[in-house]
Write a protein that holds these residues in place. Structure first.
Motif, PDB file in Angstrom:
ATOM      1  N   ARG A  87       0.832  -1.203   0.000  1.00 22.14           N
ATOM      2  CA  ARG A  87       0.000   0.000   0.000  1.00 22.14           C
ATOM      3  C   ARG A  87       0.866   1.253   0.000  1.00 22.14           C
ATOM      4  N   TYR A  88       0.298   2.307  -0.561  1.00 20.31           N
ATOM      5  CA  TYR A  88       0.932   3.619  -0.602  1.00 20.31           C
ATOM      6  C   TYR A  88       0.120   4.604   0.208  1.00 20.31           C
ATOM      7  N   ALA A  89       0.813   5.485   0.924  1.00 23.39           N
ATOM      8  CA  ALA A  89       0.164   6.609   1.598  1.00 23.39           C
ATOM      9  C   ALA A  89       1.051   7.825   1.391  1.00 23.39           C
ATOM     10  N   GLY A  90       0.453   8.922   0.927  1.00 22.29           N
ATOM     11  CA  GLY A  90       1.241  10.118   0.669  1.00 22.29           C
ATOM     12  C   GLY A  90       0.399  11.215   0.065  1.00 22.29           C
ATOM     13  N   PRO A  91       1.042  12.161  -0.625  1.00 20.27           N
ATOM     14  CA  PRO A  91       0.313  13.285  -1.216  1.00 20.27           C
ATOM     15  C   PRO A  91      -0.781  12.872  -2.189  1.00 20.27           C
ATOM     16  N   ASP A  92      -0.629  11.691  -2.808  1.00 20.67           N
ATOM     17  CA  ASP A  92      -1.650  11.201  -3.736  1.00 20.67           C
ATOM     18  C   ASP A  92      -2.775  10.454  -3.035  1.00 20.67           C
ATOM     19  N   GLY A  93      -2.794  10.499  -1.717  1.00 23.26           N
ATOM     20  CA  GLY A  93      -3.805   9.761  -0.968  1.00 23.26           C
ATOM     21  C   GLY A  93      -3.305   8.393  -0.558  1.00 23.26           C
ATOM     22  N   SER A  94      -4.229   7.446  -0.427  1.00 25.10           N
ATOM     23  CA  SER A  94      -3.882   6.069  -0.058  1.00 25.10           C
ATOM     24  C   SER A  94      -4.408   5.127  -1.127  1.00 25.10           C
ATOM     25  N   LYS A  95      -3.603   4.121  -1.459  1.00 25.68           N
ATOM     26  CA  LYS A  95      -4.038   3.172  -2.481  1.00 25.68           C
ATOM     27  C   LYS A  95      -3.253   1.875  -2.368  1.00 25.68           C
ATOM     28  N   VAL A  96      -3.825   0.822  -2.917  1.00 27.30           N
ATOM     29  CA  VAL A  96      -3.127  -0.452  -3.044  1.00 27.30           C
ATOM     30  C   VAL A  96      -2.203  -0.363  -4.250  1.00 27.30           C
TER      31      VAL A  96
END
Length: 257
Positions: free
Chosen positions: A132-141
């Motif tokens: 998973r990613y969390a950052g300026p682009d929001g959160s996503k798989v």
């Protein structure tokens, strides 16, 4: 019991408190290599110490393999693999492509991992099943992209100057086939691969702490990461990471030649 995401976040947050205030402020640098340049900063040492203190408090039975403060319990079932600042050269140059890498091995296999870039506010985490990613682009798989051929691939490496002798020849054979190649983004290249922005990373001379936190992030996003001989990547060495099986197979045919 495996640690949860909140625990990994706690480790990353502790490291961030030591690294980010020292970024772009003229960090003191010590050279660890008499015959070359292998830099370490107080940020490296302080961040690893902060991570280790939390692990030792909550998981005293686990081993730790760290870049700056040595290793303990490497024969244990669970071993944490820590690179407090992967990309110290970028760190001391003010370039925001360094990151904190934290991996957890179980019986020698990387099962959970985290890549944190405090300056950009990006965090990539593999929980044992998905990335998973969390950052300026929001959160996503996270999911790697399906590149159909090496000729269409974007490839990264830290520096072409790290390849010598036959490794240089084999690396250049791959580089000659790709659509685009770029240099110098350290661990951030692997994060970009896991996120589906690039297709291939080829490196050499890596240590376990250079890849320990990256392996789960890539694999659990659907990618492949191994040594050039096809063996496990956990102990470092010559490493290839690819977002698709087709790109991996074509690149491996050249790296094994």
């Amino acid at each position: 019991m495996l640690p949860d995401r909140a625990f990994f976040d706690r480790l990353a947050d502790a490291a961030r408190k030591e690294t980010l205030p020292r970024f772009r402020v003229g960090a003191d640098v010590v050279n660890k290599e008499a015959a070359g340049f292998d830099p370490v900063t107080e940020g490296d040492r302080a961040a690893e110490a902060a991570i280790r203190a939390i692990i030792e408090e909550h998981f005293p039975g686990h081993g730790i393999l760290g870049e700056e403060h040595g290793s303990v319990g490497l024969d244990r079932e669970y071993v944490w693999v820590i690179d407090p600042i992967d990309g110290t050269r970028a760190f001391i140059s003010g370039v925001p492509v360094w990151g904190t890498l934290i991996g957890l091995y179980r019986n020698g296999e990387a099962v959970m991992g985290l890549v944190d870039q405090p300056f950009t506010g990006e965090r990539y985490f593999a929980d044992g099943e998905v990335s998973r990613y969390a950052g300026p682009d929001g959160s996503k798989v996270l999911s790697t992209r399906s590149c159909e051929s090496l000729a269409d691939a974007i490839m990264f490496t830290t520096s072409p100057h790290l390849f010598t002798e036959s490794r240089k020849t084999r690396f250049e054979a791959v580089q000659d086939k790709v659509r685009l190649f770029r240099y110098g983004v350290d661990c951030y290249a692997y994060a970009l691969l896991a996120a589906g922005h690039i297709d291939l990373v080829v490196e050499c001379g890596l240590k376990p702490y250079d890849v320990g936190g990256l392996i789960p992030v890539i694999e659990q996003a659907g990618g492949i990461i191994t040594a050039w001989d096809g063996g496990p990547a956990e102990m470092g060495g010559e490493i290839i990471a690819a977002g698709s099986r087709k790109v991996y197979d074509e690149a491996m045919a050249l790296l094994r030649a």
